[in-house]
Design a protein around this motif. Structure first.
Motif, mmCIF file in Angstrom:
data_model
loop_
_atom_site.group_PDB
_atom_site.id
_atom_site.type_symbol
_atom_site.label_atom_id
_atom_site.label_comp_id
_atom_site.label_asym_id
_atom_site.label_seq_id
_atom_site.Cartn_x
_atom_site.Cartn_y
_atom_site.Cartn_z
ATOM 1 N N ARG A 190 0.682 -1.088 0.106
ATOM 2 C CA ARG A 190 -0.085 0.399 -0.074
ATOM 3 C C ARG A 190 0.952 1.640 0.016
ATOM 4 N N VAL A 191 1.012 1.960 -1.086
ATOM 5 C CA VAL A 191 0.955 3.225 -1.234
ATOM 6 C C VAL A 191 -0.010 4.615 -1.396
ATOM 7 N N PRO A 192 1.034 5.527 -0.660
ATOM 8 C CA PRO A 192 -0.093 7.113 -0.471
ATOM 9 C C PRO A 192 -0.255 7.140 -1.806
ATOM 10 N N LYS A 193 -0.701 7.295 -3.072
ATOM 11 C CA LYS A 193 -1.429 8.235 -4.013
ATOM 12 C C LYS A 193 -0.507 9.345 -3.506
ATOM 13 N N ALA A 194 0.124 10.803 -2.399
ATOM 14 C CA ALA A 194 0.472 11.687 -2.177
ATOM 15 C C ALA A 194 2.469 11.318 -2.564
ATOM 16 N N ASN A 195 3.119 10.197 -2.970
ATOM 17 C CA ASN A 195 4.004 9.793 -4.042
ATOM 18 C C ASN A 195 4.166 9.658 -4.945
ATOM 19 N N ILE A 196 2.602 9.618 -5.773
ATOM 20 C CA ILE A 196 3.635 10.032 -6.814
ATOM 21 C C ILE A 196 3.939 11.453 -7.616
ATOM 22 N N VAL A 197 5.373 11.301 -8.589
ATOM 23 C CA VAL A 197 5.350 12.620 -9.016
ATOM 24 C C VAL A 197 4.925 12.450 -10.379
ATOM 25 N N GLY A 198 4.629 13.826 -10.228
ATOM 26 C CA GLY A 198 4.009 13.541 -11.497
ATOM 27 C C GLY A 198 2.675 13.905 -11.647
ATOM 28 N N GLN A 199 1.776 12.784 -12.940
ATOM 29 C CA GLN A 199 0.303 12.631 -12.526
ATOM 30 C C GLN A 199 0.179 10.815 -13.389
ATOM 31 N N ILE A 200 -0.992 10.827 -12.505
ATOM 32 C CA ILE A 200 -1.188 9.284 -12.731
ATOM 33 C C ILE A 200 -0.970 9.010 -14.092
ATOM 34 N N ASP A 201 -0.555 7.768 -14.506
ATOM 35 C CA ASP A 201 -0.500 7.286 -16.131
ATOM 36 C C ASP A 201 0.416 8.420 -16.408
ATOM 37 N N GLN A 202 1.144 9.250 -16.536
ATOM 38 C CA GLN A 202 1.996 9.878 -17.027
ATOM 39 C C GLN A 202 3.651 9.721 -16.241
ATOM 40 N N GLY A 203 4.261 8.944 -15.923
ATOM 41 C CA GLY A 203 5.167 8.488 -15.469
ATOM 42 C C GLY A 203 6.136 8.002 -16.115
ATOM 43 N N TRP A 204 5.938 8.147 -17.841
ATOM 44 C CA TRP A 204 6.991 7.874 -18.747
ATOM 45 C C TRP A 204 7.802 9.173 -19.226
ATOM 46 N N THR A 205 6.611 10.243 -18.452
ATOM 47 C CA THR A 205 7.412 11.396 -19.156
ATOM 48 C C THR A 205 8.311 12.269 -17.649
ATOM 49 N N VAL A 206 8.280 11.460 -16.546
ATOM 50 C CA VAL A 206 9.245 11.801 -15.890
ATOM 51 C C VAL A 206 10.660 10.649 -15.966
ATOM 52 N N ALA A 207 10.271 9.392 -15.880
ATOM 53 C CA ALA A 207 11.584 8.544 -16.420
ATOM 54 C C ALA A 207 12.173 8.593 -17.059
ATOM 55 N N LYS A 208 11.843 9.524 -18.400
ATOM 56 C CA LYS A 208 12.517 9.967 -19.360
ATOM 57 C C LYS A 208 13.378 11.047 -19.057
ATOM 58 N N TYR A 209 12.609 11.949 -18.021
ATOM 59 C CA TYR A 209 13.447 13.214 -17.868
ATOM 60 C C TYR A 209 14.716 12.362 -16.827
ATOM 61 N N LEU A 210 14.339 11.972 -15.649
ATOM 62 C CA LEU A 210 15.535 10.931 -15.361
ATOM 63 C C LEU A 210 16.766 10.782 -15.884
ATOM 64 N N LEU A 211 16.621 9.435 -16.480
ATOM 65 C CA LEU A 211 17.200 9.204 -17.788
ATOM 66 C C LEU A 211 18.392 9.566 -18.160
ATOM 67 N N GLU A 212 18.095 11.066 -18.266
ATOM 68 C CA GLU A 212 18.826 11.730 -19.173
ATOM 69 C C GLU A 212 20.214 12.556 -17.908
ATOM 70 N N PHE A 213 20.045 12.245 -17.088
ATOM 71 C CA PHE A 213 20.947 12.327 -15.830
ATOM 72 C C PHE A 213 21.650 11.534 -15.679
ATOM 73 N N GLU A 214 20.956 10.001 -16.030
ATOM 74 C CA GLU A 214 21.936 8.464 -15.296
ATOM 75 C C GLU A 214 22.457 8.388 -16.503
ATOM 76 N N ARG A 215 21.906 8.460 -17.390
ATOM 77 C CA ARG A 215 22.860 8.541 -19.075
ATOM 78 C C ARG A 215 23.716 9.453 -18.675
#
Length: 399
Positions: free
Chosen positions: A222-247
């Motif tokens: 069980r995870v609070p929705k308050a812990n969602i970064v960005g919008q529900i169903d739009q996490g791919w945008t956040v993931a791509k943003y993060l991967l720019e820093f990882e790469r």
């Protein structure tokens, strides 16, 4: 592009150099020098992060309002180069270099206020929940399920190759909240407390004998929705943003130059012949090419195609040159590189295989074998180099 250091640059370099001289202990230096992967000894890394945090230097790339340094890109490069030259280990990248920028870029103010200070201090130590047994380089095919239940998500599934999940107390995860015709849709980026009931961690021991990687299981967590970064169903945008820093968020060249210099110093005392000297010279030339590329990308003065493809190009060149340097180290160490003696190194995790105690032969040989095995993953993690070449072909060549 002007490659000369200004007077202000040299003054900053001297300030950083003095700080390292005054605050690096022999043990922390040893942890940096004897690393066998991109991850430093956990205890030494955390001790070093505490020292940097006290100075206000734990997150050089963050905005000042969130605890960053306000440094220019060039100052961050100088800091990295001086850190490597001084023998200091890096801090863990999962929080400060990856999750932190994602929260800064896409998180709520409440998330920034709560998570960022604890990330800087080391109170929260993070791991990354991206890959799954059937979803690695094809990350968008992930299947870890997150069902809506009021103000919570109920998460069930598994993540694999999760670095330091055995010591982390928080994990940032990609979960599937909606099934769609396009795999990138319906993914959500969420922050999960690792102490939540239903989470279990299984170690994965690498060929070098180290326990750094893990598989993490989520059974109706069980995870609070308050812990969602960005919008529900739009996490791919956040993931791509993060991967720019990882790469491409950090420069590869300073560390690689230092590792190559250690090999060059070793062969000056233990010559390996002209043919091997030629290999070292060729590798040094490739490193100079990488360094110039990094300068151009970090300066932001390249054309749009370079700026788009730059992080992927840095990742490809950086990881492949790193793998080549591990091969050169093995060749330089000769038979000493075949010995298995992890107790003489400072790996990023506990050793689970039996080994003989005490250093046998040169230090280079003790590190070479384990680093070679660990670095095979370099061209796979953060998006395989084949994927990166596809990005370069599209962004830079228009293919």
């Amino acid at each position: 592009m002007d490659l000369d250091w200004s007077a202000q640059d040299l003054e900053f370099r001297d300030e950083v150099r003095t700080f390292f001289k005054d605050h690096l202990t022999d043990d922390i230096r040893a942890a940096g020098r004897l690393m066998t992967s991109v991850y430093a000894d956990h205890e030494a890394s955390m001790e070093w992060q505490a020292i940097l945090h006290a100075k206000g230097w734990a997150a050089p790339a963050w905005p000042v309002e969130y605890g960053g340094c306000g440094w220019t890109v060039l100052q961050r490069y100088i800091f990295t180069r001086e850190r490597v030259a001084a023998g200091a280990p890096p801090v863990s990248p999962m929080g400060i270099q990856m999750c932190g920028p994602a929260i800064i870029g896409h998180g709520t103010q409440a998330q920034k206020d709560y998570f960022l200070p604890r990330m800087l201090s080391g109170e929260h130590f993070w791991c990354q929940g991206y890959s799954e047994p059937e979803s690695g380089s094809d990350l968008a095919s992930l299947q870890m399920e997150a069902l809506h239940d009021g103000d919570d998500l109920i998460c069930t599934g598994t993540k694999i190759w999760t670095t330091h999940a055995d010591v982390a107390n928080w994990i940032f995860c990609l979960v599937r909240t909606t099934k769609s015709d396009k795999p990138q849709k319906g993914i959500t980026f969420v922050l999960i407390d690792m102490t939540t009931p239903g989470i279990s961690v299984r170690p994965i021991v690498s060929p070098s004998g180290e326990h750094i990687q893990n598989q993490v299981f989520f059974d109706q967590v069980r995870v609070p929705k308050a812990n969602i970064v960005g919008q529900i169903d739009q996490g791919w945008t956040v993931a791509k943003y993060l991967l720019e820093f990882e790469r491409g968020g950090v420069a590869y060249a300073p560390e690689l130059q230092e590792r190559l210099s250690r090999i060059e110093a070793y062969v000056r005392e233990h010559p390996r012949g002209d043919a091997f000297e030629a290999k070292l010279a060729a590798c040094r030339a490739r490193l100079q090419v990488l360094e110039v590329l990094e300068f151009r990308v970090m300066s932001g003065h390249g054309d749009a195609r370079l700026n788009a493809a730059g992080p992927s190009a840095m990742k490809v060149l950086g990881t492949e040159i790193s793998q080549h340097i591990t091969e050169l180290a093995l060749e330089a160490a000769s038979s000493w590189g075949r010995s298995y003696q992890p107790d003489a190194t400072r790996p990023g995790g506990h050793i689970h295989l039996p080994y003989a105690s005490g250093l046998i032969g040169p230090e280079l040989g003790a590190v070479a074998g384990a680093h070679y095995l660990n670095d095979r993953a370099g061209s796979i993690y953060a998006g395989s180099n084949e994927i990166q070449r596809g990005i370069i072909a599209k962004a830079a060549l228009g293919l």
